[in-house]
Design a protein around this motif. Sequence first.
Motif, PDB file in Angstrom:
ATOM      1  N   UNK A 303      43.058  42.621  30.834  1.00 50.25           N
ATOM      2  CA  UNK A 303      44.158  43.509  30.436  1.00 50.25           C
ATOM      3  C   UNK A 303      44.382  44.594  31.497  1.00 50.25           C
ATOM      4  N   UNK A 304      43.293  45.174  31.964  1.00 53.38           N
ATOM      5  CA  UNK A 304      43.414  46.191  33.007  1.00 53.38           C
ATOM      6  C   UNK A 304      43.988  45.578  34.280  1.00 53.38           C
ATOM      7  N   UNK A 305      43.543  44.374  34.606  1.00 52.78           N
ATOM      8  CA  UNK A 305      44.033  43.700  35.808  1.00 52.78           C
ATOM      9  C   UNK A 305      45.533  43.429  35.707  1.00 52.78           C
ATOM     10  N   UNK A 306      45.993  42.986  34.504  1.00 51.53           N
ATOM     11  CA  UNK A 306      47.433  42.725  34.321  1.00 51.53           C
ATOM     12  C   UNK A 306      48.250  44.006  34.454  1.00 51.53           C
ATOM     13  N   UNK A 307      47.725  45.102  33.876  1.00 53.36           N
ATOM     14  CA  UNK A 307      48.435  46.381  33.983  1.00 53.36           C
ATOM     15  C   UNK A 307      48.557  46.814  35.446  1.00 53.36           C
TER      16      UNK A 307
END
Length: 369
Positions: A303-307
């Motif tokens: 999720x952090x990577x996608x953001x």
Amino acid sequence: MLKKFFLLCSGADKDIMATCSNGEQNKFVGIGATVFFTAVMAFLSASYALYTVFDNYYSAVAFGLVWSLLIFNLDRFIVSTLRKRNHWQSELLQATPRLVLAIIIAIVISKPLELKIFEKEINTVLVKEQNQLALQNKEQVASYFQKDLVQNQQQIDSLKSEIGKKEKEVNELYSVYITEAEGTSGTKKMGKGLVYKEKREKHDRALQELDTLKNRNAIKIKALESQVEELKKNQEAKIKSVQPVLKEYNGIMARIDALGELSFWPSFFIMLLFLAVETAPVLVKMMTARGEYDFKLEDQENAVKQILVQFKEQQEVIQQVENEIQDKLKSELVNDTDLYDEKRKHWVGVLKDQAKAYTQKQQKVIKNL
């Protein structure tokens, strides 16, 4: 409370772990407990090792505490940074350097504790080595003083030999003049004639020389014997001065060397025990299947990577739009006649000022000629 502490030792994310089941939490509690007790063993190991060096409890405990915190931090870092993946090859690749580091830590921790466990046997070996060193030191010191002792003894023997030769000569002269008086040798005439007197005088002179030689050599021999005694005292003092140093031959390196002279297998199995304890958290993580914590952690990381990816794409779009605006603005400004006239006036004024300054400089040069 204890469960929270061991979860902290495991390096797990407490927010994610709070949402996991008790079974998953217990797995990480076991890993954290292993990390903690490894640090405790590191504290005992380092404290004992430093006590053999400094002979001071406070210094040993202080350094042992620092060392245990360092080991605790390293173990916690090793465990917390090991991620479960879908492919065992990638897990093995990332676990290999961590296993190597864990093995090194285990060996460093185990060695001082081995020294403590086999302390009595090591002390026996050290006593033998100290005695051997004492004998070697005695031989070295004796060899150092041997040359002077031999030289002095040779001089004493030479002086005594000189007296012996003179005594032999006197005895022979005594025999000559006695046999001359008896008529058994020499002139074969009994009585104390002229020849007898000559031989008697020769004997008396030799006897007087013998007394003088004895007195003179006695003084020399006494001086040389005093030197021999002084050399022997210095030799004994030299040997005794090294004894306190030899008694201190029980430091950590001496004990490690003494441990190497004992049986290999007991020490080896103790080291294997520490290797198993130190590598257990990494091996447990590698052998167990991906659990609830691993999936949630991976989901959070994705999720952090996608953001971050979306933010980067937005930044690139904004930059692209900004570049287009700048290009369009530049093209419009190039065709702006008011801006062109303003720039033209500015540059004309600059060129005029430069020409005027150049002319004034040339006039000064001509005047100075």
